[in-house]
Write an enzyme that holds these catalytic residues in place. Structure first.
Site, PDB file in Angstrom:
ATOM      1  N   GLU A  67     -48.867  -3.131  23.202  1.00 22.26           N
ATOM      2  CA  GLU A  67     -48.800  -2.032  22.230  1.00 22.26           C
ATOM      3  C   GLU A  67     -49.976  -2.196  21.275  1.00 22.26           C
ATOM      4  O   GLU A  67     -49.861  -2.756  20.189  1.00 22.26           O
ATOM      5  CB  GLU A  67     -47.431  -2.068  21.535  1.00 22.26           C
ATOM      6  CG  GLU A  67     -46.306  -1.887  22.566  1.00 22.26           C
ATOM      7  CD  GLU A  67     -44.903  -2.138  22.029  1.00 22.26           C
ATOM      8  OE1 GLU A  67     -44.741  -2.310  20.806  1.00 22.26           O
ATOM      9  OE2 GLU A  67     -43.970  -2.167  22.854  1.00 22.26           O
ATOM     10  N   HIS A 105     -45.778  -1.235  16.402  1.00 30.27           N
ATOM     11  CA  HIS A 105     -45.480  -1.194  17.838  1.00 30.27           C
ATOM     12  C   HIS A 105     -45.983   0.127  18.415  1.00 30.27           C
ATOM     13  O   HIS A 105     -46.550   0.957  17.705  1.00 30.27           O
ATOM     14  CB  HIS A 105     -43.963  -1.290  18.048  1.00 30.27           C
ATOM     15  CG  HIS A 105     -43.395  -2.625  17.710  1.00 30.27           C
ATOM     16  ND1 HIS A 105     -42.942  -3.495  18.654  1.00 30.27           N
ATOM     17  CD2 HIS A 105     -43.220  -3.249  16.515  1.00 30.27           C
ATOM     18  CE1 HIS A 105     -42.506  -4.594  18.071  1.00 30.27           C
ATOM     19  NE2 HIS A 105     -42.657  -4.477  16.766  1.00 30.27           N
ATOM     20  N   GLU A 147     -43.485   2.609  14.988  1.00 31.78           N
ATOM     21  CA  GLU A 147     -43.912   2.912  16.360  1.00 31.78           C
ATOM     22  C   GLU A 147     -45.003   3.969  16.248  1.00 31.78           C
ATOM     23  O   GLU A 147     -44.757   5.080  15.782  1.00 31.78           O
ATOM     24  CB  GLU A 147     -42.731   3.461  17.164  1.00 31.78           C
ATOM     25  CG  GLU A 147     -41.555   2.505  17.274  1.00 31.78           C
ATOM     26  CD  GLU A 147     -41.682   1.547  18.450  1.00 31.78           C
ATOM     27  OE1 GLU A 147     -42.560   1.778  19.308  1.00 31.78           O
ATOM     28  OE2 GLU A 147     -40.907   0.579  18.506  1.00 31.78           O
TER      29      GLU A 147
HETATM   30 ZN   LIG Z   1     -42.747  -2.939  20.614  1.00 33.41          ZN
END
Ligand SMILES: [Zn+2]
Length: 566
Positions: A172, A278, A360
């Site tokens: 990531e 992430h 994220e």
């Molecule tokens: Zn992750």
């Protein structure tokens, strides 16, 4: 950052039928040590149950994506769930001939060696406000690097400590470059930008761009093309931390080398606010990951929702429609998305009394190089705003009313705090910092050996700091009741050669180990503890910071930082 999600489903027509006695999944496992699987979305209960066995990576509308190592794959097969191999789309191979100068536009991935050079260069180019530190080494011997950015960077100042860390899932990668870009932005604009100067002057900023370099450079140091999720020990680092519900080793694995290094680093700093980055979805995720919001919320749930909302809303103001809109328009409670155990966010927030969120950044795991600049433009205002949150709330010093020396005390808001949401003052400086939403609060400040102090009507205003110093009067007999959930080592700091007392909640046999900041165990002793105060022999060979872990026969292991002065 949206375009790949559609293409990705084209990859689903690869079935895991055995070929020559070995299924495609097994072939990938043999080659890469991990494989992503996709299967139809089961009930929420089943997802959360599966999440304890395999690494659920994303829960989509009608499907679930998970990552498994060999052991987890075998466990998953027993569930008899139909699945397919899932390939996250990977951008075309990165150009491997970039010079350091080319990389400074932050639109390309460096080699591992270039990353190391870039980090060193930050410190050598800006020695007054930046220094480089090593959190530790990885399983394969790469470095977990961090920079500290602050005015008077060589001094320990009484400033809130803030921490950004990215890419504990090695594949990531967008956040990795985002962090490098942020470091460069802070250092380059310190002299000219008021906001940057205020942040650098007010905070002790720590940034670790790459928390799993063995995963990111799994395919070799020259490129992130072969990046994978797990560390070199096939462990998902974001399932490997102690967990509020399960205690140590919630994933059934030993702590990874990187987990131990990170825990020691986090213990040695009193971070009051942090975030980790992430990819795989586009959403801000706040605690708890361990429970759904209907099961349990953090005492400062409203504060968490507020800072998460601000992050996503600020992103929306600087990005095209559709970016970071998952769940509630870009914000979700961790457990409401899917429950996981062993996450860093819950470890920091529960065990260290910190406040951490998980961001994220991108649907793509490996953000294509030509999208790195967009990722920066969409996010950097939010990154700066989130750092600024660490300045607000209530802060001050807790000191001994007789000697004026710092006291490690627990600062709690009765009727508001629960679980572990209170904060502690630092044992060396007495400094504490409590982030909280606007309101009027009653504070209780307590420490073993001191009379508890209640302070009522403390007013907190949003985006302002309330300064509140507290003196505690020592008493000859401690009035803090023995508690099983908290250990108390005192005095702390302690002078070498003097006696140390451990307050313990029950009678049992226990081992007490003293571990240095480098992770090496210096001494271990076995003792018979009684309920109440226990004298503990202090090993003469140890000085400085060490971590004291007490493992009772019937109690979960607990660790406390101890400072031993000469
Ligand atoms: Zn992750």
């Amino acid at each position: 950052m949206l375009k790949y999600s559609i293409i990705s489903f084209l990859f689903l027509i690869i079935f895991t039928l055995p070929v020559n006695g070995q299924s495609p999944a097994e072939k990938i496992l043999r080659k890469r040590g991990e494989v992503y699987l996709i299967f139809p979305r089961p009930s929420r209960e089943k997802i959360n149950r599966l999440s304890r066995k395999i690494s659920i990576d994303a829960v989509k509308e009608d499907s679930v994506v998970a990552c498994v190592n060999k052991k987890e794959y075998e466990v998953f097969l027993k569930e008899k769930i139909p699945f397919r191999i899932y390939f996250y789309p990977r951008p075309k191979k990165t150009d491997k001939t970039k010079s350091l100068a080319d990389l400074e536009s932050w639109t390309a991935y460096p080699t591992y060696e270039q990353y190391d050079s870039i980090m060193q260069k930050f410190a050598t180019d800006h020695p007054g406000i930046c220094k480089i530190d090593t959190i530790g080494s990885t399983y394969q011997g790469r470095l977990l690097l961090a920079v500290k950015i602050s005015d008077h960077v060589d001094r320990e100042e009484e400033e809130p400590a803030f921490f950004y860390t990215s890419t504990m899932h090695g594949d990531e990668t967008g956040g990795y470059i985002l962090m490098l870009h942020l470091i460069d932005y802070l250092l380059s604009n310190y002299a000219s930008d008021d906001t940057v100067r205020m942040l650098v002057d007010s905070l002790e900023i720590w940034i670790n761009p790459l928390a799993n370099p063995d995963g990111t450079y799994y395919g070799g140091n020259n490129s992130v093309d072969g990046a994978r999720r797990y560390n070199a020990q096939n462990i998902d680092l974001n399932r490997n931390f102690p967990n509020p519900e399960d205690g140590p080793h919630p994933d059934g694995n030993d702590y990874a080398v990187e987990t131990i290094a990170m825990m020691q680093f986090l213990h040695s700093r009193n971070f009051i606010l942090s975030a980790n980055f992430h990819a795989g979805e586009e959403v801000v995720n706040y605690p708890w990951d361990t429970w759904t919001s209907s099961e349990r919320t953090h005492a400062d749930d409203a504060w968490f929702q507020c800072v998460s909302r601000e992050y996503a809303d600020t992103v929306h103001a600087h990005s095209p429609a559709g970016y970071m809109t998952y769940a509630d328009n870009g914000v979700t409670n961790g457990g409401d998305w899917y429950v996981i155990t062993g996450s860093r966010q819950d470890y920091v927030t529960w065990y260290l009394h910190g406040r951490e969120i998980t961001v994220e950044l991108d649907h793509s795991k490996i953000t294509p190089e030509d999208e790195l600049n967009s990722l920066w433009k969409y996010n950097y205002h939010s990154l700066l705003n989130y750092m600024q949150e660490a300045i607000w709330g209530i802060s001050g010093d807790v000191t001994d009313s007789v000697t004026g020396k710092p006291v490690r005390a627990r600062i709690e808001i009765p009727g508001h705090d629960r679980d572990s949401s209170w904060v502690w003052s630092d044992s060396l400086s007495g400094y504490y910092h409590r982030l909280i939403l606007e309101g009027t609060y009653d504070l209780q400040v307590s420490a073993p050996g001191y009379r508890t102090k209640n302070l009522s009507g403390v007013v907190v205003t949003n985006h302002r700091l309330t300064r509140l110093d507290v003196t505690l009067a020592p008493v000859s007999v401690s009035i803090t009741p023995p508690s099983k959930s908290g250990i108390y080592l005192f005095p702390n700091p302690v002078h070498t050669g003097s006696s140390l007392t451990l307050r313990w909640g029950t009678e049992e046999k226990a081992t007490i180990s003293f571990t240095g900041p480098d992770g090496r165990k210096r001494k271990e002793i076995t003792v018979q503890l009684r309920e109440g105060e226990n004298p503990i022999p202090l090993p003469l060979s140890i000085s400085g910071i060490c971590f004291v872990t007490i493992r009772g026969t019937h109690s979960p292991a607990v660790t406390e930082k101890l400072v031993i002065l000469p």
